[in-house]
Design an enzyme around this catalytic site. Structure first.
Site, short mmCIF file in Angstrom:
data_model
loop_
_atom_site.label_atom_id
_atom_site.label_comp_id
_atom_site.label_asym_id
_atom_site.label_seq_id
_atom_site.Cartn_x
_atom_site.Cartn_y
_atom_site.Cartn_z
N CYS A 152 0.19 -1.04 0.15
CA CYS A 152 -0.74 0.00 -0.12
C CYS A 152 0.77 0.79 0.19
O CYS A 152 1.03 2.63 -0.86
CB CYS A 152 -0.93 0.52 1.60
SG CYS A 152 -1.53 -1.18 0.99
C1 UDX Z 1 -0.89 0.31 5.38
C2 UDX Z 1 -1.61 1.44 6.32
O1 UDX Z 1 -0.71 1.36 7.37
C3 UDX Z 1 -2.67 0.85 6.62
O2 UDX Z 1 -3.91 1.89 7.19
C4 UDX Z 1 -3.82 0.64 4.69
O3 UDX Z 1 -4.48 0.34 5.05
C5 UDX Z 1 -1.99 0.07 3.88
O4 UDX Z 1 -0.79 0.13 4.40
P1 UDX Z 1 0.37 -1.97 6.31
O5 UDX Z 1 0.96 -2.03 4.65
O6 UDX Z 1 -0.34 -3.41 6.27
O7 UDX Z 1 -0.30 -1.21 6.38
O8 UDX Z 1 1.61 -2.28 6.58
P2 UDX Z 1 2.09 -0.90 7.59
O9 UDX Z 1 2.37 -1.41 9.55
O10 UDX Z 1 1.52 0.37 7.62
O11 UDX Z 1 3.60 -0.80 7.21
C6 UDX Z 1 3.79 -0.04 6.35
C7 UDX Z 1 5.62 -0.78 6.38
O12 UDX Z 1 5.99 0.97 6.70
C8 UDX Z 1 6.35 -1.65 6.59
O13 UDX Z 1 7.85 -1.68 5.47
C9 UDX Z 1 6.97 -1.30 8.31
O14 UDX Z 1 8.29 -2.01 8.84
C10 UDX Z 1 7.36 -0.16 7.75
N1 UDX Z 1 7.82 0.91 8.78
C11 UDX Z 1 5.77 1.30 9.60
C12 UDX Z 1 8.22 1.44 9.70
O15 UDX Z 1 9.54 1.81 8.96
N2 UDX Z 1 8.64 2.40 10.21
C13 UDX Z 1 7.24 2.34 10.63
O16 UDX Z 1 7.05 3.76 12.39
C14 UDX Z 1 6.30 1.88 10.82
#
Ligand code: UDX
Length: 413
Positions: free
Chosen positions: A257
């Site tokens: 996403c």
């Molecule tokens: C995301 C959104 O959170 C969600 O609301 C939307 O509908 C779909 O996309 P998701 O892709 O499942 O969800 O994962 P998320 O937990 O958001 O993490 C996305 C990426 O960001 C991951 O690679 C994670 O490792 C990274 N991340 C997240 C960071 O590097 N630092 C953070 O503080 C949080």
């Protein structure tokens, strides 16, 4: 109410089960018969926590026949995937469904777009297709946009306990009907026009991406100063205007996403004549983080040719088998380009990663640690239990136990 859900991916499955749990009669449509037969048996093809239990408790009917799904339902959720070419959403499935659905709609029913699309898509692409049969939006049937905010691994929880429900409405009657459907969900319901609702989704995910790139940039500066960015972020997060979430600095964001939504918003912004410089930098910085990790590694081992490098973590985030746009993909590609031999381990995602990289070594965590140096790319809890003594570790995700390594380098700390 009788509801049809078109598309049995994360969004469709979570929508179907959450609506069934509120007592609605749900029929779920997909073209993948194998997936449908698993769902019919109460199995969750996506391995989402709680989903199989929810399917057992609140069964949903399934069909691969669109007419059967649409017949007698009052509200139709379009939940087919739009992930596709890298800078644009792939609207092929949405277009096919909309074109076929139009003639099947009964008078007074409502079509709800849940698939993620850029602002304006419903009005300019989807509505004309729905009206091909001669039926008119606003008179014969209604249209709403109702974006979802589900995370991988938390899809059901997010669907059952949303922070907010966004309803973009073309006609008030449909908006009211959808709002009534969500009455059992305890959260604010915000109504607006169609393209504003589409924008809420793109802007929300772009903001989350920006928050991560922001803290990564601060982390890169902290590293140069010898400051621990996690200490800084934790103190910043106490300000309620900032908050603690999404301030984990490291190798950056991946998944199905955030990168896709960010790129799609950049491209559609350019199409309307605006150069979105902040968003562009969010993306560039995210692409730079894995390169920084390789640079750090090379500061300890300048020539990687022939060296064995362990990679801990292949999934785009912990607790999933999903490797879509995982940072590990760029890291492993860069290591191979440098001539390194890669020994990878992931508690859940090795099978999916193997489809992308068949020729690297996969094995236990101990095997990955038996290398010239180890890169930590995903923060699985298991990695806090490993023995890093005597190793060279470049940590992209802040695994505290890894600090016992002979040489320990945090990416942003
Ligand atoms: C995301 C959104 O959170 C969600 O609301 C939307 O509908 C779909 O996309 P998701 O892709 O499942 O969800 O994962 P998320 O937990 O958001 O993490 C996305 C990426 O960001 C991951 O690679 C994670 O490792 C990274 N991340 C997240 C960071 O590097 N630092 C953070 O503080 C949080």
């Amino acid at each position: 109410m009788r509801i049809s859900v078109i598309g049995a991916g994360y969004v469709g499955l979570a929508t179907a089960t959450s609506m069934a749990s509120k007592g609605h009669e749900v029929i779920l449509h997909d073209v993948d018969e194998q997936r449908l037969s698993a769902i019919e048996k109460g199995q969750d093809p996506l391995d989402e926590p709680g989903m199989a239990e929810a399917l057992a408790a609140y069964p949903v009917a399934v069909t691969n026949n669109l007419s059967e799904a649409i017949a007698n339902a009052e509200v139709h959720f379009i939940c087919v995937g739009t992930a596709g070419a890298s800078w644009h959403y792939d609207l092929k499935s949405v277009e096919l469904v909309a074109a076929a659905m139009g003639r099947l709609l009964s008078p007074g029913s409502t079509v709800v777009i849940k698939s993620t699309v850029v602002p304006g898509t419903t009005e300019t692409v989807i509505m004309p297709l729905l009206q091909l049969s001669g039926k008119k939006v606003g008179t014969d049937f209604g249209v709403c946009v109702n974006p979802e905010f589900l995370g991988v691994g938390t899809a059901l929880r997010n669907a059952l306990h949303p922070d907010r429900i966004i309803i973009g409405q073309w006609d008030e009657r449909s908006g009211d009907k959808l709002a009534a459907l969500y009455r059992g969900f305890n959260c604010p319901i915000l109504k607006m026009d169609l393209k504003s609702a589409e924008m809420v989704k793109c802007a929300s995910n772009s903001f989350l991406a920006a928050k991560i790139s922001f803290i990564n940039e601060i982390g890169n500066i902290c590293k140069a100063f010898g400051i621990d960015v996690y200490e800084v972020a934790s103190a910043m997060g106490h300000d309620p205007r900032i908050g603690h979430k999404f301030l984990n600095a490291g190798t950056g964001f991946g998944g199905s996403c955030l990168p896709k939504d960010l790129r799609a918003l950049i491209a559609s912004s350019r199409r309307v004549g605006y150069e979105p410089e902040i968003l562009e930098h969010v993306l560039t910085l995210n692409e730079e983080q894995p390169r920084r990790m390789i640079k750090l590694l090379k500061s300890h081992i300048p020539d990687l040719n022939g060296k064995v490098i362990g990679v801990l973590g292949l999934a785009f985030k912990p607790n999933t088998t999903d490797v879509r746009e995982s940072v590990a993909v760029s890291i492993v590609a860069a290591l191979l380009k440098e001539g390194a031999r890669v020994r990878a381990h992931d508690p859940g995602a090795m099978a999916s990663f193997q489809k992308l990289f068949a020729d690297i070594e996969y094995g236990t965590a101990a095997h990955a640690l038996d290398s010239d140096a180890v890169l930590i790319v995903t923060e699985w809890d298991e990695f806090e239990q490993l023995d890093y003594c005597g190793k060279i570790v470049i940590d992209g995700r802040r695994v505290m136990k890894a600090r016992e390594a002979l040489v320990y380098e945090g990416l942003c700390w």
